[in-house]
Design a protein around this motif. Structure first.
Motif, PDB file in Angstrom:
ATOM      1  N   ASP A  50       4.162   7.760  -6.289  1.00 13.38           N
ATOM      2  CA  ASP A  50       3.543   8.251  -5.055  1.00 13.38           C
ATOM      3  C   ASP A  50       3.582   7.233  -3.928  1.00 13.38           C
ATOM      4  O   ASP A  50       2.841   7.369  -2.948  1.00 13.38           O
ATOM      5  CB  ASP A  50       2.099   8.671  -5.336  1.00 13.38           C
ATOM      6  N   ALA A  51       4.430   6.228  -4.042  1.00 12.90           N
ATOM      7  CA  ALA A  51       4.468   5.163  -3.034  1.00 12.90           C
ATOM      8  C   ALA A  51       5.114   5.594  -1.730  1.00 12.90           C
ATOM      9  O   ALA A  51       5.196   4.804  -0.785  1.00 12.90           O
ATOM     10  CB  ALA A  51       5.199   3.939  -3.583  1.00 12.90           C
ATOM     11  N   GLY A  52       5.557   6.838  -1.614  1.00  8.16           N
ATOM     12  CA  GLY A  52       6.151   7.333  -0.378  1.00  8.16           C
ATOM     13  C   GLY A  52       5.122   7.753   0.657  1.00  8.16           C
ATOM     14  O   GLY A  52       5.485   8.194   1.755  1.00  8.16           O
ATOM     15  N   SER A  53       3.849   7.610   0.336  1.00 12.54           N
ATOM     16  CA  SER A  53       2.781   7.863   1.305  1.00 12.54           C
ATOM     17  C   SER A  53       1.982   6.574   1.463  1.00 12.54           C
ATOM     18  O   SER A  53       1.950   5.728   0.567  1.00 12.54           O
ATOM     19  CB  SER A  53       1.862   8.988   0.826  1.00 12.54           C
ATOM     20  N   ILE A  81      14.750   0.353   1.795  1.00 11.13           N
ATOM     21  CA  ILE A  81      13.406  -0.022   1.373  1.00 11.13           C
ATOM     22  C   ILE A  81      13.063   0.703   0.070  1.00 11.13           C
ATOM     23  O   ILE A  81      13.204   1.928  -0.032  1.00 11.13           O
ATOM     24  CB  ILE A  81      12.357   0.331   2.439  1.00 11.13           C
ATOM     25  N   LEU A  82      12.637  -0.065  -0.918  1.00 12.47           N
ATOM     26  CA  LEU A  82      12.129   0.496  -2.168  1.00 12.47           C
ATOM     27  C   LEU A  82      10.607   0.342  -2.133  1.00 12.47           C
ATOM     28  O   LEU A  82      10.091  -0.774  -2.192  1.00 12.47           O
ATOM     29  CB  LEU A  82      12.713  -0.243  -3.367  1.00 12.47           C
ATOM     30  N   ALA A  83       9.905   1.455  -2.008  1.00 11.92           N
ATOM     31  CA  ALA A  83       8.447   1.422  -1.933  1.00 11.92           C
ATOM     32  C   ALA A  83       7.865   1.439  -3.345  1.00 11.92           C
ATOM     33  O   ALA A  83       8.118   2.359  -4.121  1.00 11.92           O
ATOM     34  CB  ALA A  83       7.928   2.616  -1.133  1.00 11.92           C
ATOM     35  N   VAL A  84       7.102   0.396  -3.679  1.00  8.53           N
ATOM     36  CA  VAL A  84       6.431   0.297  -4.981  1.00  8.53           C
ATOM     37  C   VAL A  84       4.965  -0.010  -4.703  1.00  8.53           C
ATOM     38  O   VAL A  84       4.639  -1.059  -4.139  1.00  8.53           O
ATOM     39  CB  VAL A  84       7.046  -0.819  -5.858  1.00  8.53           C
ATOM     40  N   THR A 124       0.809  -1.226   0.000  1.00  8.97           N
ATOM     41  CA  THR A 124       0.000   0.000   0.000  1.00  8.97           C
ATOM     42  C   THR A 124       0.837   1.268   0.000  1.00  8.97           C
ATOM     43  O   THR A 124       0.307   2.367   0.135  1.00  8.97           O
ATOM     44  CB  THR A 124      -0.917   0.014   1.237  1.00  8.97           C
ATOM     45  N   GLY A 125       2.164   1.119  -0.151  1.00 10.49           N
ATOM     46  CA  GLY A 125       3.074   2.251  -0.035  1.00 10.49           C
ATOM     47  C   GLY A 125       3.839   2.148   1.271  1.00 10.49           C
ATOM     48  O   GLY A 125       3.511   1.332   2.144  1.00 10.49           O
TER      49      GLY A 125
END
Length: 395
Positions: free
Chosen positions: A108-111, A144-147, A90-91
């Motif tokens: 926008d995966a940083g939120s 961490i790579l947020a996808v 979910t980010g």
């Protein structure tokens, strides 16, 4: 193809859960500790529900999951430094406690409105608070790579998950954690996993959803035999267990998991602030496995994704399914080839020995024996003859 799989409904109430009881069950909480009610992490939110906010409650003792995994001992060998773990969920909130400065977001995966991706990322890589014994990750120095693999509210489709897995692989993630299990999407998700495997990324996913959906009458929908991407070749499929080492008595039998890890009554971080959340399900167990995979990849950078997967499963505590043991995965000496039995050497029968040396030895031995007999006889007869006045040549 993996065996049939089932799962049970979410065991943690959406409003709150009591943590102190779980901690006391494994001796982690002080005897006089009061109950601490934590908000439950969700996998998705309704269209009219507010986003997850900072929790006002904290746990000040080591969570049972970390104690069960022997996390402190494993951390002396590897903290996941230099390894990137993609969180397809979910980010991941870039403001989350314990992850600051180590989150790289795609788009926008940083939120994280839902909070599930952040919670999972914390189980993987959250750094411990100085002077506190609360929740932290197994690989606190990993990146961490947020996808985003869902929409903002946590709803996922097979195509969206597949695109996220491919993007994570393209970005160079060594481990790809997927926080969803879907009943459809076999072809597209299997292809995405194969793509990631070719780029030497290890995909870790939950065996089944954390909670089963309900039909219009309110009854739980019958579980599917397989869920994706966990059922795809090359994926580490993970199921969960609780503080007592067991799954709930009313839980359906789950088969086909590669590993089991702590996942029920797990404490972790929220999308903001320093408060804690609690959650349950195979997706959280998979996060622990992803953290351990990061530890192994950091300690043994020469190993391929498949070799890391093998190390995690073969060094696991023997059970059904095997249970994650990070320290053993970091230290075990495994056979060179998985599942092989040493081949005995070919027996060589020597050629028949020649009989000539034996015959010569027998002749020599016989001659020697005869000579000895003559000497013995002479020693007896001659003295007696002389005693009787015998002379040579006399008649």
């Amino acid at each position: 193809m993996r065996a049939a799989r089932t799962h049970r409904p979410q065991t943690v109430a959406a409003a709150s859960a009591v943590v102190a009881v779980l901690l006391a069950a494994v001796g982690a909480a002080p005897a006089a500790a009061e109950s601490v009610e934590l908000p439950a992490v969700r996998t998705s939110l309704g269209s009219d529900e507010p986003c997850a906010t900072a929790s006002t409650q904290r746990v000040e003792t080591e969570p049972w999951a970390l104690s069960s995994l022997g996390a402190r001992r494993a951390l002396t060998l590897s903290e996941g430094a230099g390894t990137t773990v993609a969180v397809v969920d979910t980010g991941v909130s870039e403001k989350a406690s314990g992850l600051a400065g180590r989150v790289t977001a795609v788009g926008d995966a940083g939120s994280d409105c839902v909070g599930h991706g952040t919670f999972a990322a914390g189980l993987i890589a959250a750094a411990p608070e100085a002077g506190a014994a609360g929740p932290s990750g197994l690989a606190p120095r990993a990146r961490i790579l947020a996808v985003r693999g869902t929409d903002e509210r946590g709803d996922a489709t097979a195509q969206r998950l597949a695109d996220a897995i491919r993007r994570a692989a393209d970005e160079g993630a060594a481990v790809i954690y997927v926080g969803r299990a879907l009943a459809d999407g076999k072809a597209v998700l299997s292809a995405a996993v194969a793509y990631a495997s070719k780029k030497d990324a290890l995909v870790v996913a939950p065996l089944a959803p954390d909670a089963l959906a309900k039909d219009q009458s309110g009854e739980l929908v019958k579980p599917e035999p397989w869920y994706w991407p966990a059922a795809a070749p090359g994926v580490l499929a993970v199921t969960d267990f609780g503080p007592d080492g067991k799954r709930p008595e009313n839980a359906p039998v789950v088969s086909g998991a590669d590993l089991a890890a702590p996942g029920d009554g797990v404490v972790g971080i929220g999308p903001a602030g320093k408060g804690h959340y609690i959650g349950s399900g195979a997706s959280l167990a998979a996060a622990h496995v992803a953290g351990a995979a990061a530890q192994v990849r950091a300690r043994y950078p020469e190993l391929s994704a498949a070799e890391v997967s093998r190390r995690l499963t073969e060094a696991a505590y023997p059970a059904g399914p095997p249970r994650l043991d990070p320290y053993a995965a970091l230290t075990a000496v495994l056979p060179e080839t998985s599942g092989t039995v040493p081949t005995p050497g070919v027996a060589v029968v020597p050629a028949a020995a020649s009989v000539e040396p034996r015959n010569r030895a027998l002749v020599v031995a016989a001659g020697s024996a005869g000579l000895v007999a003559l000497v013995v006889a002479a020693a007896v007869v001659i003295p007696r003859g002389r005693a009787r006045g015998w002379r040579a040549g006399e008649n």
